[in-house]
Scaffold this motif. Structure first.
Motif, PDB file in Angstrom:
ATOM      1  N   HIS A 108       0.875  -1.176   0.000  1.00 29.45           N
ATOM      2  CA  HIS A 108       0.000   0.000   0.000  1.00 29.45           C
ATOM      3  C   HIS A 108       0.915   1.230   0.000  1.00 29.45           C
ATOM      4  CE1 HIS A 108      -2.852   2.956   1.548  1.00 29.45           C
ATOM      5  NE2 HIS A 108      -3.835   2.105   1.296  1.00 29.45           N
ATOM      6  N   HIS A 109       0.558   2.216  -0.808  1.00 30.07           N
ATOM      7  CA  HIS A 109       1.418   3.395  -0.940  1.00 30.07           C
ATOM      8  C   HIS A 109       1.743   4.045   0.429  1.00 30.07           C
ATOM      9  CE1 HIS A 109       3.203   6.716  -3.062  1.00 30.07           C
ATOM     10  NE2 HIS A 109       2.472   7.575  -2.392  1.00 30.07           N
ATOM     11  N   ILE A 110       0.764   4.076   1.302  1.00 31.90           N
ATOM     12  CA  ILE A 110       0.980   4.711   2.616  1.00 31.90           C
ATOM     13  C   ILE A 110       1.879   3.851   3.514  1.00 31.90           C
ATOM     14  CG2 ILE A 110      -0.191   5.573   4.713  1.00 31.90           C
ATOM     15  CD1 ILE A 110      -0.452   7.329   2.133  1.00 31.90           C
ATOM     16  N   GLY A 112       4.349   2.289   2.445  1.00 30.41           N
ATOM     17  CA  GLY A 112       5.667   2.696   1.967  1.00 30.41           C
ATOM     18  C   GLY A 112       6.106   4.009   2.603  1.00 30.41           C
ATOM     19  N   HIS A 113       5.251   5.022   2.563  1.00 31.58           N
ATOM     20  CA  HIS A 113       5.626   6.321   3.143  1.00 31.58           C
ATOM     21  C   HIS A 113       6.021   6.171   4.618  1.00 31.58           C
ATOM     22  CE1 HIS A 113       5.278   9.314   0.078  1.00 31.58           C
ATOM     23  NE2 HIS A 113       4.050   8.992  -0.247  1.00 31.58           N
ATOM     24  N   VAL A 114       5.228   5.396   5.358  1.00 29.93           N
ATOM     25  CA  VAL A 114       5.520   5.228   6.790  1.00 29.93           C
ATOM     26  C   VAL A 114       6.873   4.534   6.974  1.00 29.93           C
ATOM     27  CG1 VAL A 114       4.788   4.017   8.885  1.00 29.93           C
ATOM     28  CG2 VAL A 114       3.092   5.250   7.498  1.00 29.93           C
ATOM     29  N   SER A 136       0.360  13.764   2.594  1.00 26.61           N
ATOM     30  CA  SER A 136       0.834  13.704   1.210  1.00 26.61           C
ATOM     31  C   SER A 136      -0.143  14.452   0.310  1.00 26.61           C
ATOM     32  CB  SER A 136       0.970  12.246   0.781  1.00 26.61           C
ATOM     33  OG  SER A 136      -0.301  11.682   0.607  1.00 26.61           O
ATOM     34  N   GLY A 137       0.020  14.263  -0.999  1.00 29.59           N
ATOM     35  CA  GLY A 137      -0.867  14.939  -1.938  1.00 29.59           C
ATOM     36  C   GLY A 137      -2.272  14.333  -1.935  1.00 29.59           C
ATOM     37  N   GLY A 138      -2.356  13.070  -1.557  1.00 30.36           N
ATOM     38  CA  GLY A 138      -3.655  12.389  -1.587  1.00 30.36           C
ATOM     39  C   GLY A 138      -4.184  12.016  -0.209  1.00 30.36           C
ATOM     40  N   ALA A 162      -3.534  17.595   2.883  1.00 36.88           N
ATOM     41  CA  ALA A 162      -2.658  18.744   3.173  1.00 36.88           C
ATOM     42  C   ALA A 162      -1.867  19.167   1.924  1.00 36.88           C
ATOM     43  CB  ALA A 162      -1.714  18.389   4.319  1.00 36.88           C
ATOM     44  N   GLY A 163      -1.293  18.184   1.232  1.00 37.85           N
ATOM     45  CA  GLY A 163      -0.492  18.506   0.041  1.00 37.85           C
ATOM     46  C   GLY A 163      -1.343  19.136  -1.054  1.00 37.85           C
ATOM     47  N   GLU A 164      -2.574  18.647  -1.151  1.00 38.14           N
ATOM     48  CA  GLU A 164      -3.513  19.193  -2.136  1.00 38.14           C
ATOM     49  C   GLU A 164      -3.769  20.672  -1.826  1.00 38.14           C
ATOM     50  OE1 GLU A 164      -6.925  16.692  -1.881  1.00 38.14           O
ATOM     51  OE2 GLU A 164      -7.982  17.737  -3.495  1.00 38.14           O
ATOM     52  N   PHE A 166      -1.735  22.737  -0.276  1.00 34.39           N
ATOM     53  CA  PHE A 166      -0.516  23.469  -0.667  1.00 34.39           C
ATOM     54  C   PHE A 166      -0.522  23.700  -2.184  1.00 34.39           C
ATOM     55  CE2 PHE A 166       2.675  24.294   2.583  1.00 34.39           C
ATOM     56  CZ  PHE A 166       2.222  23.574   3.678  1.00 34.39           C
ATOM     57  N   ASP A 167      -0.873  22.655  -2.937  1.00 34.39           N
ATOM     58  CA  ASP A 167      -0.865  22.766  -4.404  1.00 34.39           C
ATOM     59  C   ASP A 167      -1.906  23.771  -4.893  1.00 34.39           C
ATOM     60  OD1 ASP A 167       1.134  20.873  -4.523  1.00 34.39           O
ATOM     61  OD2 ASP A 167      -0.219  19.198  -4.852  1.00 34.39           O
ATOM     62  N   LYS A 168      -3.080  23.782  -4.230  1.00 34.45           N
ATOM     63  CA  LYS A 168      -4.143  24.696  -4.666  1.00 34.45           C
ATOM     64  C   LYS A 168      -3.796  26.140  -4.331  1.00 34.45           C
ATOM     65  CE  LYS A 168      -7.877  21.348  -4.879  1.00 34.45           C
ATOM     66  NZ  LYS A 168      -8.973  20.699  -4.161  1.00 34.45           N
ATOM     67  N   GLY A 179       3.023  22.593  -6.135  1.00 29.51           N
ATOM     68  CA  GLY A 179       3.044  23.853  -5.412  1.00 29.51           C
ATOM     69  C   GLY A 179       3.678  23.822  -4.031  1.00 29.51           C
ATOM     70  N   GLY A 180       3.618  22.644  -3.369  1.00 30.16           N
ATOM     71  CA  GLY A 180       4.099  22.573  -1.990  1.00 30.16           C
ATOM     72  C   GLY A 180       5.480  23.196  -1.780  1.00 30.16           C
ATOM     73  N   PRO A 181       6.487  22.731  -2.543  1.00 28.08           N
ATOM     74  CA  PRO A 181       7.832  23.275  -2.324  1.00 28.08           C
ATOM     75  C   PRO A 181       7.904  24.782  -2.594  1.00 28.08           C
ATOM     76  CG  PRO A 181       7.914  21.252  -3.621  1.00 28.08           C
ATOM     77  CD  PRO A 181       6.469  21.615  -3.483  1.00 28.08           C
ATOM     78  N   GLY A 268       5.138  11.029   4.173  1.00 29.63           N
ATOM     79  CA  GLY A 268       4.422  11.571   3.004  1.00 29.63           C
ATOM     80  C   GLY A 268       5.167  12.756   2.408  1.00 29.63           C
ATOM     81  N   GLY A 269       4.730  13.179   1.228  1.00 28.73           N
ATOM     82  CA  GLY A 269       5.418  14.258   0.514  1.00 28.73           C
ATOM     83  C   GLY A 269       5.538  15.550   1.312  1.00 28.73           C
ATOM     84  N   VAL A 270       4.500  15.882   2.088  1.00 23.22           N
ATOM     85  CA  VAL A 270       4.522  17.140   2.851  1.00 23.22           C
ATOM     86  C   VAL A 270       5.489  17.036   4.045  1.00 23.22           C
ATOM     87  CG1 VAL A 270       3.063  18.896   3.974  1.00 23.22           C
ATOM     88  CG2 VAL A 270       2.142  17.561   2.088  1.00 23.22           C
ATOM     89  N   ALA A 272       8.367  16.721   3.723  1.00 28.67           N
ATOM     90  CA  ALA A 272       9.560  17.460   3.280  1.00 28.67           C
ATOM     91  C   ALA A 272       9.470  18.932   3.682  1.00 28.67           C
ATOM     92  CB  ALA A 272       9.695  17.353   1.759  1.00 28.67           C
ATOM     93  N   ASN A 273       8.304  19.347   4.181  1.00 30.72           N
ATOM     94  CA  ASN A 273       8.126  20.766   4.538  1.00 30.72           C
ATOM     95  C   ASN A 273       8.957  21.116   5.774  1.00 30.72           C
ATOM     96  OD1 ASN A 273       6.507  22.964   6.184  1.00 30.72           O
ATOM     97  ND2 ASN A 273       6.018  23.229   4.025  1.00 30.72           N
ATOM     98  N   LYS A 274       9.865  22.051   5.572  1.00 31.12           N
ATOM     99  CA  LYS A 274      10.824  22.365   6.651  1.00 31.12           C
ATOM    100  C   LYS A 274      10.137  22.943   7.884  1.00 31.12           C
ATOM    101  CE  LYS A 274      15.019  22.849   4.026  1.00 31.12           C
ATOM    102  NZ  LYS A 274      15.092  23.549   2.750  1.00 31.12           N
TER     103      LYS A 274
HETATM  104  O1  KG4 Z   1       3.744  11.719  -1.191  1.00 39.00           O
HETATM  105  P1  KG4 Z   1       3.744  12.535  -2.423  1.00 39.00           P
HETATM  106  O2  KG4 Z   1       5.024  12.625  -3.209  1.00 39.00           O
HETATM  107  O3  KG4 Z   1       2.614  12.049  -3.386  1.00 39.00           O
HETATM  108  C1  KG4 Z   1       1.429  11.510  -2.908  1.00 39.00           C
HETATM  109  O4  KG4 Z   1       1.464  10.377  -2.364  1.00 39.00           O
HETATM  110  O5  KG4 Z   1       0.410  12.232  -2.995  1.00 39.00           O
HETATM  111  O6  KG4 Z   1       3.280  13.984  -2.015  1.00 39.00           O
HETATM  112  C2  KG4 Z   1       3.197  15.005  -2.933  1.00 39.00           C
HETATM  113  C3  KG4 Z   1       2.666  16.228  -2.221  1.00 39.00           C
HETATM  114  C4  KG4 Z   1       2.325  17.353  -3.193  1.00 39.00           C
HETATM  115  O7  KG4 Z   1       1.055  17.855  -2.866  1.00 39.00           O
HETATM  116  C5  KG4 Z   1       3.424  18.374  -2.917  1.00 39.00           C
HETATM  117  O8  KG4 Z   1       3.017  19.702  -3.163  1.00 39.00           O
HETATM  118  C6  KG4 Z   1       3.683  18.139  -1.443  1.00 39.00           C
HETATM  119  O9  KG4 Z   1       3.646  16.745  -1.311  1.00 39.00           O
HETATM  120  N1  KG4 Z   1       5.005  18.649  -1.025  1.00 39.00           N
HETATM  121  C7  KG4 Z   1       5.162  19.658  -0.148  1.00 39.00           C
HETATM  122  C8  KG4 Z   1       6.558  19.889  -0.053  1.00 39.00           C
HETATM  123  N2  KG4 Z   1       7.194  19.011  -0.875  1.00 39.00           N
HETATM  124  C9  KG4 Z   1       6.222  18.258  -1.468  1.00 39.00           C
HETATM  125  N3  KG4 Z   1       4.263  20.370   0.550  1.00 39.00           N
HETATM  126  C10 KG4 Z   1       4.727  21.324   1.369  1.00 39.00           C
HETATM  127  N4  KG4 Z   1       6.035  21.629   1.505  1.00 39.00           N
HETATM  128  C11 KG4 Z   1       6.976  20.935   0.821  1.00 39.00           C
HETATM  129  N5  KG4 Z   1       8.266  21.223   0.976  1.00 39.00           N
END
Ligand code: KG4
Ligand code: ZN
Length: 335
Positions: A108-110, A112-114, A136-138, A162-164, A166-168, A179-181, A268-270, A272-274
């Protein structure tokens, strides 16, 4: 040794792992391909996965200095994600499994993230029960882990992830995709108190989240202020990021109190948010000094196959009796 494959969204990734060690991790990103559309186009993603899948696997094997014959199992993400994208990774994994007569491990993708948190560590270095904040994005979820591969969802977003969000917000400000980064970069130099954005579900008695109201509040400010000066953009990003991080940190703290966990894992992707990394780490060391805090290396926060291989090692050892040779794509699979 495990050959791991991940194609759930817009990264074609392969890795070779051995236990918690990463022997190679290769990612071919499609960001440039999708940026002109402002988001991932599933069919375009699938076509790009087909073009790079074999090259990425070959590169992962070559960097790990192993031949296909030296691989014991094949791990692959079979959901959740974009169906056309998932199909490419899963079909590749099934073909390899059939040709080489090696078992498959569906991940499961999650999961993996964990498990990115275990990369490079010993299996016992993270004590249970553990609380995972998955952003993450989803997905935006709080998961309770009572042991390896034992997940219980205790909270989740009721709308946007949360990532969504940030992207929006990045999209509203014209900062491009993903958009997140970018939001995070602009936020570093902005005033986090310039706008008093809502902290959705702060007072709810559960561990759920909601980000769509916060996104709408940002949209109303952006529409009201016709000129997007650099200072305005920085302040919107900083105030939005602060509101999102406040909610994530607060809910995590509440869950620590209720479930008396021994460790907290960010994923998850977010992750990475410092600002989130700093805020969570500070909150935990001040309020819960006995709780161990873990966050993946930056390179293992975004989608990659190394985390899938490491997760597969645990799944294989826990579900020993089960040998998978036939697996299916599960587009909306629950953990
Ligand atoms: O886990 P991921 O690579 O893909 C999914 O499983 O969805 O997460 C991607 C999400 C995107 O919404 C991206 O904007 C967000 O992670 N993201 C961040 C940062 N780096 C990636 N959001 C906030 N700050 C960041 N530095
Ligand atoms: Zn992901």
């Amino acid at each position: 040794m495990i050959l791991a494959i991940e194609t759930s969204c817009d990264e074609t990734a392969a890795a070779v792992t051995k236990g918690n060690r990463v022997l190679s991790s290769v990612i071919s990103s499609q960001v440039k391909l999708h940026s002109k559309y402002g988001g991932v186009v599933p069919e375009v993603a699938a076509r790009a996965h087909i073009e790079s899948m074999i090259l990425v696997i070959k590169e992962a094997l070559s960097r790990a200095k192993v031949k296909l014959g030296g691989i014991r199992e094949i791990a692959v993400v079979n959901g959740p994600g974009l169906l056309p994208s998932l199909l490419i990774g899963v079909q590749t994994a099934k073909s390899l499994s059939f040709a080489l007569q090696k078992p498959l491990i569906p991940i499961h993708h999650i999961e993996g993230h964990v498990y990115a948190n275990w990369i490079g560590k010993t299996s016992k270095s993270i004590p249970f029960p553990a609380l995972c904040l998955v952003v993450s994005g989803g997905h935006t979820e709080l998961l309770l882990m009572r042991g390896h591969m034992r997940f219980k969802k205790i909270g989740a977003t009721q709308d946007d992830a949360a990532g969504e969000a940030f992207d929006k917000v990045a999209n509203l400000l014209g900062l491009g995709y993903p958009g997140g980064p970018m939001v995070s970069k602009f936020a570093e130099k902005g005033d986090r108190k310039a706008f008093d954005f809502p902290r959705p579900m702060f007072d709810s008695e559960n561990f759920d989240f909601s980000f769509s109201g916060l996104k709408t509040a940002v949209m109303l400010e952006v529409r009201a202020f016709k000129k997007k000066t650099p200072e305005f953009v920085r302040n919107i990003c900083a105030s939005f990021e602060q509101a999102a991080v406040d909610v994530l940190v607060f809910k995590t703290s509440e869950a620590i109190k209720k479930f008396k966990v021994k460790s907290v894992l960010l994923a998850g992707g977010v992750a990475a948010n410092k600002h989130l990394r700093r805020a969570l780490s500070k909150e935990l060391s001040c309020k819960f000094p006995r709780v161990k805090y873990f966050q993946p290396d930056l390179k293992y926060c975004v989608d990659n196959a190394a985390m899938i291989g490491v997760a597969a090692g645990y799944k294989r050892s826990i579900k020993k009796q089960k040998q998978f040779f036939e697996i299916e794509v599960e587009e909306n699979e629950e953990l």
